[in-house]
Design a protein around this motif. Structure first.
Motif, PDB file in Angstrom:
ATOM      1  N   PHE A   1     -34.386 -31.013 -67.043  1.00 54.34           N
ATOM      2  CA  PHE A   1     -33.924 -30.876 -65.668  1.00 54.34           C
ATOM      3  C   PHE A   1     -33.756 -32.241 -65.022  1.00 54.34           C
ATOM      4  CE2 PHE A   1     -38.552 -30.786 -65.602  1.00 54.34           C
ATOM      5  CZ  PHE A   1     -38.880 -31.645 -64.576  1.00 54.34           C
ATOM      6  N   ALA A   2     -32.905 -32.292 -64.017  1.00 48.37           N
ATOM      7  CA  ALA A   2     -32.742 -33.512 -63.226  1.00 48.37           C
ATOM      8  C   ALA A   2     -33.850 -33.558 -62.175  1.00 48.37           C
ATOM      9  CB  ALA A   2     -31.377 -33.508 -62.543  1.00 48.37           C
ATOM     10  N   PRO A   3     -34.414 -34.731 -61.911  1.00 46.44           N
ATOM     11  CA  PRO A   3     -35.528 -34.816 -60.963  1.00 46.44           C
ATOM     12  C   PRO A   3     -35.109 -34.424 -59.554  1.00 46.44           C
ATOM     13  CG  PRO A   3     -34.743 -37.013 -61.528  1.00 46.44           C
ATOM     14  CD  PRO A   3     -34.044 -36.055 -62.448  1.00 46.44           C
ATOM     15  N   ARG A   4     -36.001 -33.737 -58.845  1.00 44.81           N
ATOM     16  CA  ARG A   4     -35.787 -33.391 -57.441  1.00 44.81           C
ATOM     17  C   ARG A   4     -36.566 -34.358 -56.568  1.00 44.81           C
ATOM     18  NH1 ARG A   4     -33.971 -27.803 -57.053  1.00 44.81           N
ATOM     19  NH2 ARG A   4     -34.018 -26.828 -59.115  1.00 44.81           N
ATOM     20  N   ASP A   5     -36.185 -34.466 -55.317  1.00 38.06           N
ATOM     21  CA  ASP A   5     -36.788 -35.439 -54.411  1.00 38.06           C
ATOM     22  C   ASP A   5     -38.109 -34.902 -53.855  1.00 38.06           C
ATOM     23  OD1 ASP A   5     -37.090 -37.712 -52.872  1.00 38.06           O
ATOM     24  OD2 ASP A   5     -36.007 -36.873 -51.170  1.00 38.06           O
ATOM     25  N   LEU A   6     -39.220 -35.563 -54.205  1.00 37.66           N
ATOM     26  CA  LEU A   6     -40.531 -35.265 -53.644  1.00 37.66           C
ATOM     27  C   LEU A   6     -41.285 -36.592 -53.572  1.00 37.66           C
ATOM     28  CD1 LEU A   6     -42.438 -32.963 -52.667  1.00 37.66           C
ATOM     29  CD2 LEU A   6     -43.402 -32.963 -54.966  1.00 37.66           C
ATOM     30  N   PRO A   7     -41.080 -37.367 -52.489  1.00 34.13           N
ATOM     31  CA  PRO A   7     -41.556 -38.753 -52.458  1.00 34.13           C
ATOM     32  C   PRO A   7     -43.067 -38.914 -52.445  1.00 34.13           C
ATOM     33  CG  PRO A   7     -40.644 -38.107 -50.330  1.00 34.13           C
ATOM     34  CD  PRO A   7     -40.322 -37.007 -51.288  1.00 34.13           C
ATOM     35  N   ASP A   8     -43.819 -37.941 -51.939  1.00 37.96           N
ATOM     36  CA  ASP A   8     -45.268 -38.109 -51.807  1.00 37.96           C
ATOM     37  C   ASP A   8     -45.982 -36.875 -52.348  1.00 37.96           C
ATOM     38  OD1 ASP A   8     -47.837 -38.776 -51.147  1.00 37.96           O
ATOM     39  OD2 ASP A   8     -47.578 -38.553 -48.987  1.00 37.96           O
ATOM     40  N   PRO A   9     -46.234 -36.813 -53.663  1.00 38.52           N
ATOM     41  CA  PRO A   9     -46.883 -35.627 -54.237  1.00 38.52           C
ATOM     42  C   PRO A   9     -48.252 -35.348 -53.635  1.00 38.52           C
ATOM     43  CG  PRO A   9     -45.906 -36.968 -55.962  1.00 38.52           C
ATOM     44  CD  PRO A   9     -45.830 -37.776 -54.700  1.00 38.52           C
ATOM     45  N   ALA A  10     -49.081 -36.389 -53.426  1.00 34.70           N
ATOM     46  CA  ALA A  10     -50.413 -36.169 -52.857  1.00 34.70           C
ATOM     47  C   ALA A  10     -50.320 -35.621 -51.437  1.00 34.70           C
ATOM     48  CB  ALA A  10     -51.208 -37.473 -52.881  1.00 34.70           C
ATOM     49  N   GLY A  11     -49.390 -36.154 -50.641  1.00 33.83           N
ATOM     50  CA  GLY A  11     -49.200 -35.651 -49.286  1.00 33.83           C
ATOM     51  C   GLY A  11     -48.711 -34.216 -49.285  1.00 33.83           C
TER      52      GLY A  11
END
Length: 318
Positions: free
Chosen positions: A212-222
């Motif tokens: 799959f192509a990566p999706r935008d999720l800039p802050d996984p911990a947040g």
């Protein structure tokens, strides 16, 4: 070879190895660009890694590329600071885990003699307090990490905290450790949205068809903490506190099971929610003890009972 190129060779080989370990495959052009060298110099550096027993394979294609073969032990190639950082990570992983101690012992044996006193000092003077029991299977965690790295569509069986177990098919994005547990943040293909899965409830991890192509999720911990704050569990308490939100956050320790939101300049609203009534009662009591005016706006009978018993015990103190 020029003096400047020769002087930078060890650091460049470390960088090249790190890049090869970070991604399944690289084009030659991308690697050369990352390292700031020519294609000819890159080929020589790859040959040097092969001479050190690293299995670097060529990738066929128009542009050509490289990948690091899996399934073979790799000789150590760490600089001094990386070795000490790795030792600290093994100690903090969980001092009681046999696997972490075994890995630390092996690290001490294979690294140069000059580093052994520093690693022994880390092992002898550092320890970690476990955040809680974690039943995560290391093999499951490793497979999920590899699927995150390689962007592999993944299927697994999942046991949610409520409801029936079932099969999930996801695009795995990131693994986050929090509060003594590991969590997988993934895009659930059947539900068309981001979901969080506790890894100790995951089983039967396997690759589904395709990448799959990566999706935008800039802050996984947040994202994880935000999901915890918004979720509604079996027991919830709502409070109004005559203190600024930032001050309430600063006075409460540990991962807070709920949400703290400003309600004016010197006031905030607190929502405590969890499946455990004891946990909700504990954090509600902590808010009530902040030496400020607190109004209980909503509370269940079970939580109110816990708080009354705690208050009665305090009133009976000599």
């Amino acid at each position: 070879m020029s003096e400047s190129v020769r002087a930078g060779l060890p650091q460049r080989l470390l960088r090249l190895l790190s890049l090869l370990q970070a991604r399944r495959e690289w084009s030659g052009a991308d690697l050369a660009d990352r390292l700031g060298v020519s294609a000819r110099t890159l080929r020589r550096d790859v040959d040097r890694l092969r001479g050190l027993d690293y299995r670097v394979e060529g990738v066929p294609g128009v542009a050509g590329g490289y990948r690091l073969a899996s399934g073979h032990g790799l000789p150590p190639l760490l600089d001094d600071e990386e070795a000490v950082s790795l030792a600290l990570a093994l100690v903090s992983a969980d001092g009681a885990r046999e696997g972490a101690l075994s890995a630390l012992a092996k690290l001490e044996r294979i690294l140069p003699a000059r580093l052994r006193p520093r690693l022994a000092a880390v092992r002898g003077s550092a320890s970690a307090v476990p955040a809680g029991r974690d039943d995560t299977d290391p093999a499951t965690l490793g497979r999920l990490a590899a699927h995150c790295r390689d962007r592999v569509v993944t299927a697994f069986a999942y046991r949610p905290r409520s409801g029936e177990p079932g099969e999930r098919r996801v695009e795995p994005h990131h693994l986050v450790s929090h509060g003594g547990h590991w969590y997988l943040i993934a895009h659930d293909l059947d539900r068309d949205g981001w979901r969080t899965f506790r890894v100790d409830r995951v089983g039967g991890v396997r690759a589904a068809h395709g990448r799959f192509a990566p999706r935008d999720l800039p802050d996984p911990a947040g994202h994880l903490l935000g999901g915890f704050a918004e979720a509604t569990y079996a027991h919830t308490v709502h409070l109004a506190v005559d203190l600024p939100a930032r001050e309430v956050r600063g006075r409460l320790y540990g991962p807070f099971p709920g949400r703290i939101e400003p309600d004016g300049e010197d006031r905030c609203r607190v929502r405590v929610s969890a499946d455990s009534p004891h946990l909700v009662a504990q954090y509600t009591a902590a808010v009530l003890c902040l030496d400020a005016r607190v109004t209980v706006e909503q509370v269940t009978a079970e939580i109110a009972g816990h708080l009354r018993r705690a208050g009665g015990a305090l009133l009976s103190c000599p």
